[in-house]
Design an enzyme around this catalytic site. Structure first.
Site, PDB file in Angstrom:
ATOM      1  CE  LYS A 222       3.099   4.640 -11.211  1.00  0.00           C
ATOM      2  NZ  LYS A 222       2.421   5.773 -11.882  1.00  0.00           N
ATOM      3  CG  ASP A 257       0.975  10.182 -14.953  1.00  0.00           C
ATOM      4  OD1 ASP A 257       1.712   9.766 -15.864  1.00  0.00           O
ATOM      5  OD2 ASP A 257       1.235   9.995 -13.744  1.00  0.00           O
TER       6      ASP A 257
HETATM    7  C1  BGC Z   1       5.052   4.992 -14.969  1.00  0.00           C
HETATM    8  C2  BGC Z   1       4.699   6.120 -15.913  1.00  0.00           C
HETATM    9  C3  BGC Z   1       4.018   7.251 -15.146  1.00  0.00           C
HETATM   10  C4  BGC Z   1       4.872   7.652 -13.961  1.00  0.00           C
HETATM   11  C5  BGC Z   1       4.241   8.780 -13.151  1.00  0.00           C
HETATM   12  C6  BGC Z   1       5.823   5.503 -13.767  1.00  0.00           C
HETATM   13  O1  BGC Z   1       6.021   4.484 -12.843  1.00  0.00           O
HETATM   14  O2  BGC Z   1       5.829   4.014 -15.634  1.00  0.00           O
HETATM   15  O3  BGC Z   1       3.866   5.672 -16.949  1.00  0.00           O
HETATM   16  O4  BGC Z   1       3.833   8.321 -16.024  1.00  0.00           O
HETATM   17  O5  BGC Z   1       5.084   6.553 -13.122  1.00  0.00           O
HETATM   18  O6  BGC Z   1       2.990   8.443 -12.672  1.00  0.00           O
END
Ligand code: BGC
Length: 513
Positions: A222, A257
Site C-alpha cells: 500500500k 486488521d
Molecule cells: C496488507 C494486509 C492488510 C490489507 C488491508 C494489505 O496490503 O498486506 O495485511 O490486511 O492490506 O488493510
C-alpha cells in the site's frame, strides 16, 4: 516533530460515542449466544440480517447489445469482463494456493497463523490502548471494556505523511510513539503515569507472527516503504520507540486488521467465520481447524481446535497464472513500488482502481477517442485520479452526466468534455469497479469452499470500497451467485466497522487471560 492530527479529539468524540453505543447494543445482544470462549461450531448459530443491497440501475450503457456504445468501450469490455468460468477457475486456484500456504512457509499466499484461538465472551474488562496503522491515517484509541458487554471508546486520527511512509523506519515508529504520547496527554481522563498501559497494535501489513505479541514484517504494501523494518519484529520497534519517547505502554497484542474485523464482528454475530478488508488494500482472515495447518509445528500447545489465519490474499497469483491482467494492470504493477507483488490487491483495492482508470483514459486520449485528444497535468500525474472520483462518477445518474463533468472539468482540469466522453469515462469506471467486486467475491467463495461452510456463514466486511463504492456489494452478490449457485444465499455479507480499534482491544484483553 509534532504529529498533525486529522481530527481534533473533541470532534471525534461524538462519532466514537455513537459507535460505542452501537457496540454496546451489539454486545448485549450477543451475550446470550457467545458464552463459550472457544470459536463455536457453525450449527445452531443465529442468522443475522445481511447488509441491504442497493438495486443496481441497469442503464443502456450497461447493456452489451446496444448499437450506440462507443467502440472504445466495446473493446475495453472484452478486456475487463470476468465471466463466471474465469471466476470459478480463480476460486479453484486460490483454494489450492491456500492449502500450499498452510503447509509451508514461503508460499505465495502466506496463510499466517494469527495466534488468536479464542473469541471474547463479553466478560472481558479493562482499559486498553489500540493503535491502527495500515494506510494514510494512523489512529490511536482508548477502549474501555467495562464487562457485561459494555464498551466505551475515544479516538484520535493522525495523518501519516508520505515522507514517513517511505523514509527511515525509526522515524516512522517515533512518529507513532509521538502520536500516542499526544493522545495520552490530551485525553480528559488523564492517564495514570505510573500505570503501564496495555496496548493492541493493529498493523495491517504482512507480518510473520511468532506469538500473539511478536511478528516480523515480511514486506511492505500500500505504498509504504520505510527502511529497516522488513525482517524486524514490529512490536519490538514500537516498544523501542515508546522507550525513546518515554511513553509508559506495553504492547500485548499484534493484530492484522482482518483478524480484528473477524473477532469484533464475531462478538456480535457469532456465525462470523471470515473477516475481509476491501479498502485501500485488501485481505481476508478466517477460522481454520488447527489440524489443517501442518506448518504450525507447536499446534498441540494451543489449547484449542481452531485458529484464525491471516491469508494475505493480496499476494494471490503474483505468478500471474489465472488473474485476468490487462495491459493497464501490467503498467500499474511495473510502475508501482512493489512490482510483481500483491497482484490480487492491485486489481481489487482502492489504492489502485483510480490509477487503472487513469491509464485507460490516457490511452484513449492518445488514440483520439477521448476528450478530443486533450489531457491535463493532473491526469498525467500518477495516482492523481482517485478511486473516490470513480465512486462519484458511478453514482451520477443525471441525463447529461453533470457530476461526471464536474469531476473531469473542475477537479481533473480536462478543458472540455462531451457527453460521449463522459459516457466513456463512466463506462470505464463501471468496468474496473465491477471487476474488483467480482474478484473479491471469488476470494470469498474460495475461503467458504476451503472451510466447507457453503451451508451457512457470515462474512464481516470492512473498508471504504464495500461501504461506500456504489453497487459494490450488489456486484459481489451477483458474482457469488454465479460461482456458488443457490449456496450463495447462505453466505451473508455484513458490513463490519472498526475491527482495528475494538478488535485489537478485545484481542489484547484475551491475550491477558
Ligand atoms: C496488507 C494486509 C492488510 C490489507 C488491508 C494489505 O496490503 O498486506 O495485511 O490486511 O492490506 O488493510
Amino acid at each position: 516533530m509534532e504529529p498533525t492530527s486529522l481530527f481534533l479529539f473533541g470532534l471525534t468524540t461524538g462519532v466514537a460515542v455513537s459507535a460505542g453505543a452501537r457496540y454496546v447494543e451489539n454486545l448485549v445482544m450477543s451475550r446470550s449466544v457467545s458464552s463459550s470462549p472457544a470459536l463455536p461450531p457453525l450449527a445452531d448459530r443465529p442468522r443475522r440480517r445481511s447488509v441491504r443491497y442497493q438495486d443496481e440501475v441497469h442503464r443502456p450503457d450497461d447493456d452489451d447489445s446496444g448499437d450506440d456504445i462507443p467502440s472504445a468501450l466495446v473493446r475495453l469490455r472484452k478486456q475487463f469482463n470476468v465471466p463466471a468460468e474465469k471466476l470459478t477457475q480463480i476460486v479453484r486456484h486460490m483454494v489450492a494456493e491456500m492449502k500450499k500456504g498452510l503447509h509451508d512457509d514461503h508460499q505465495t499466499m502466506k496463510m499466517i497463523p494469527s495466534h488468536v484461538i479464542r473469541r471474547p465472551n463479553g466478560n472481558e474488562t479493562g482499559s486498553f490502548l489500540a493503535l491502527d496503522l495500515g494506510g494514510s491515517n494512523f489512529r490511536v484509541c482508548e477502549v474501555i471494556l467495562e464487562g457485561n458487554g459494555i464498551t466505551r471508546m475515544r479516538q484520535k486520527k493522525f495523518t501519516v505523511r508520505e515522507d514517513l511512509k517511505t523514509g527511515g523506519g525509526a522515524e516512522l515508529f517515533d512518529f507513532l510513539a509521538d502520536c500516542v504520547a499526544s493522545f495520552m496527554a490530551e485525553t480528559e481522563n488523564k492517564f495514570n503515569k505510573e500505570e503501564r498501559k496495555k496496548l493492541g497494535f493493529t498493523f495491517s501489513f504482512p507480518v510473520q507472527q511468532t506469538s500473539i505479541n511478536a511478528g516480523v514484517l515480511m514486506s511492505w504494501t500500500k505504498g509504504f516503504h520505510a527502511s529497516d523494518v522488513v525482517g524486524n519484529d514490529v512490536v519490538q520497534l514500537l516498544q523501542e520507540a515508546f522507550h525513546r519517547k518515554n511513553v509508559n505502554v506495553n504492547v500485548t497484542a499484534l493484530v492484522n486488521d482482518t483478524t480484528g474485523t473477524l473477532i469484533s464482528h464475531a462478538y456480535q454475530s457469532p456465525n462470523t467465520y471470515i473477516g475481509v478488508i476491501l479498502g485501500t488494500g485488501t485481505n481476508a482472515a478466517y477460522v481454520e481447524q488447527l489440524g489443517n495447518i501442518p506448518k504450525l509445528k507447536d499446534a498441540a500447545s494451543f489449547n484449542s481446535d481452531e485458529m484464525i489465519i491471516n491469508t494475505e490474499w493480496g499476494a494471490f497469483d503474483q505468478e500471474n497464472v489465472v488473474l485476468p491482467f490487462t495491459e493497464y494492470d501490467f503498467k500499474v504493477d511495473r510502475a508501482s513500488i512493489n512490482p510483481r507483488q500483491q497482484a490480487f490487491e492491485k486489481v481489487i483495492s482502492g489504492m489502485y482502481l483510480g490509477e487503472i482508470v487513469r491509464l485507460v483514459m490516457l490511452d484513449l486520449i492518445e488514440t483520439g477517442e477521448l476528450f478530443a485528444g486533450k489531457s491535463s497535468e493532473i491526469l498525467k500525474t500518477k495516482y492523481q485520479f482517485e478511486t473516490a472520483y470513480m465512486s462519484r462518477i458511478e453514482r451520477d445518474h443525471t441525463l447529461d452526466l453533470s457530476d461526471t463533468k464536474a469531476v473531469l472539468e473542475d477537479i481533473v482540469k480536462i478543458p472540455k468534455t462531451s457527453r460521449t466522453d463522459r459516457v466513456i469515462v463512466k463506462g470505464i469506471c463501471e468496468l474496473v469497479g465491477r471487476r474488483s467486486a467480482r474478484l473479491s467475491a471469488a476470494g470469498i467463495a474460495a475461503i467458504v469452499t476451503k472451510i466447507n461452510r457453503l451451508d451457512g456463514c457470515t462474512v464481516a466486511v470492512d473498508g471504504s470500497l464495500f461501504e461506500l463504492y456504489p453497487h459494490f456489494a450488489n456486484r459481489m452478490r451477483d458474482a457469488l451467485r454465479e460461482i456458488l449457485g443457490l449456496s450463495a444465499e447462505n453466505i451473508v455479507l455484513e458490513q463490519a466497522r472498526d475491527g482495528s480499534g475494538q478488535g485489537a482491544a478485545l484481542i489484547a484483553a484475551l491475550a491477558e487471560e
